[in-house]
Design a protein around this motif. Structure first.
Motif, PDB file in Angstrom:
ATOM      1  N   ASN A   1       0.827  -1.201   0.000  1.00 44.42           N
ATOM      2  CA  ASN A   1       0.000   0.000   0.000  1.00 44.42           C
ATOM      3  C   ASN A   1       0.868   1.261   0.000  1.00 44.42           C
ATOM      4  O   ASN A   1       1.869   1.316   0.681  1.00 44.42           O
ATOM      5  N   VAL A   2       0.449   2.234  -0.744  1.00 45.02           N
ATOM      6  CA  VAL A   2       1.189   3.487  -0.854  1.00 45.02           C
ATOM      7  C   VAL A   2       0.623   4.482   0.163  1.00 45.02           C
ATOM      8  O   VAL A   2      -0.582   4.685   0.230  1.00 45.02           O
ATOM      9  N   ASP A   3       1.497   5.080   0.956  1.00 45.83           N
ATOM     10  CA  ASP A   3       1.087   6.038   1.983  1.00 45.83           C
ATOM     11  C   ASP A   3       0.716   7.372   1.321  1.00 45.83           C
ATOM     12  O   ASP A   3       1.583   8.059   0.776  1.00 45.83           O
ATOM     13  N   PRO A   4      -0.579   7.752   1.359  1.00 44.97           N
ATOM     14  CA  PRO A   4      -0.998   8.998   0.704  1.00 44.97           C
ATOM     15  C   PRO A   4      -0.434  10.264   1.340  1.00 44.97           C
ATOM     16  O   PRO A   4      -0.459  11.326   0.723  1.00 44.97           O
ATOM     17  N   SER A   5       0.097  10.158   2.558  1.00 42.16           N
ATOM     18  CA  SER A   5       0.713  11.342   3.160  1.00 42.16           C
ATOM     19  C   SER A   5       2.117  11.580   2.602  1.00 42.16           C
ATOM     20  O   SER A   5       2.641  12.681   2.693  1.00 42.16           O
ATOM     21  N   LYS A   6       2.726  10.546   2.002  1.00 42.16           N
ATOM     22  CA  LYS A   6       4.071  10.674   1.443  1.00 42.16           C
ATOM     23  C   LYS A   6       4.090  10.707  -0.083  1.00 42.16           C
ATOM     24  O   LYS A   6       4.971  11.309  -0.678  1.00 42.16           O
ATOM     25  N   TYR A   7       3.112  10.041  -0.708  1.00 40.00           N
ATOM     26  CA  TYR A   7       3.089   9.932  -2.158  1.00 40.00           C
ATOM     27  C   TYR A   7       1.778  10.485  -2.707  1.00 40.00           C
ATOM     28  O   TYR A   7       0.786  10.553  -2.006  1.00 40.00           O
ATOM     29  N   ARG A  46       5.685  13.159  -2.536  1.00 41.09           N
ATOM     30  CA  ARG A  46       5.084  14.478  -2.331  1.00 41.09           C
ATOM     31  C   ARG A  46       6.141  15.564  -2.130  1.00 41.09           C
ATOM     32  O   ARG A  46       6.080  16.629  -2.751  1.00 41.09           O
TER      33      ARG A  46
END
Length: 69
Positions: A1-7, A46
């Motif tokens: 899973n990709v962390d939406p806070s970082k990517y 991000r």
């Protein structure tokens, strides 16, 4: 899973940098913007997108070189 806070998505990153989705994907694939590639999908980092937006690369060909007039 990709962390939406970082990517972020390619589309969102492209809007931040005022470039096309194609160009953003290319920037990540060529290493100009850090990010992840998972099963053919690209997720720009991000913080790297924000840094690129502040200092974008120049456009067009560089001046000078052996063919300069």
């Amino acid at each position: 899973n990709v962390d939406p806070s970082k990517y972020m998505s390619v589309g969102a990153a492209a809007k931040v940098c005022n470039v096309s989705r194609y160009w953003m994907r290319k920037l990540v694939q060529e290493g100009h913007v850090c990010g992840l590639q998972i099963e053919g999908q690209v997720f720009p980092l991000r913080s790297a997108v924000e840094a690129y937006a502040e200092n974008p690369a120049g456009t067009g060909r560089p001046r000078g070189g052996s063919h300069a007039g």
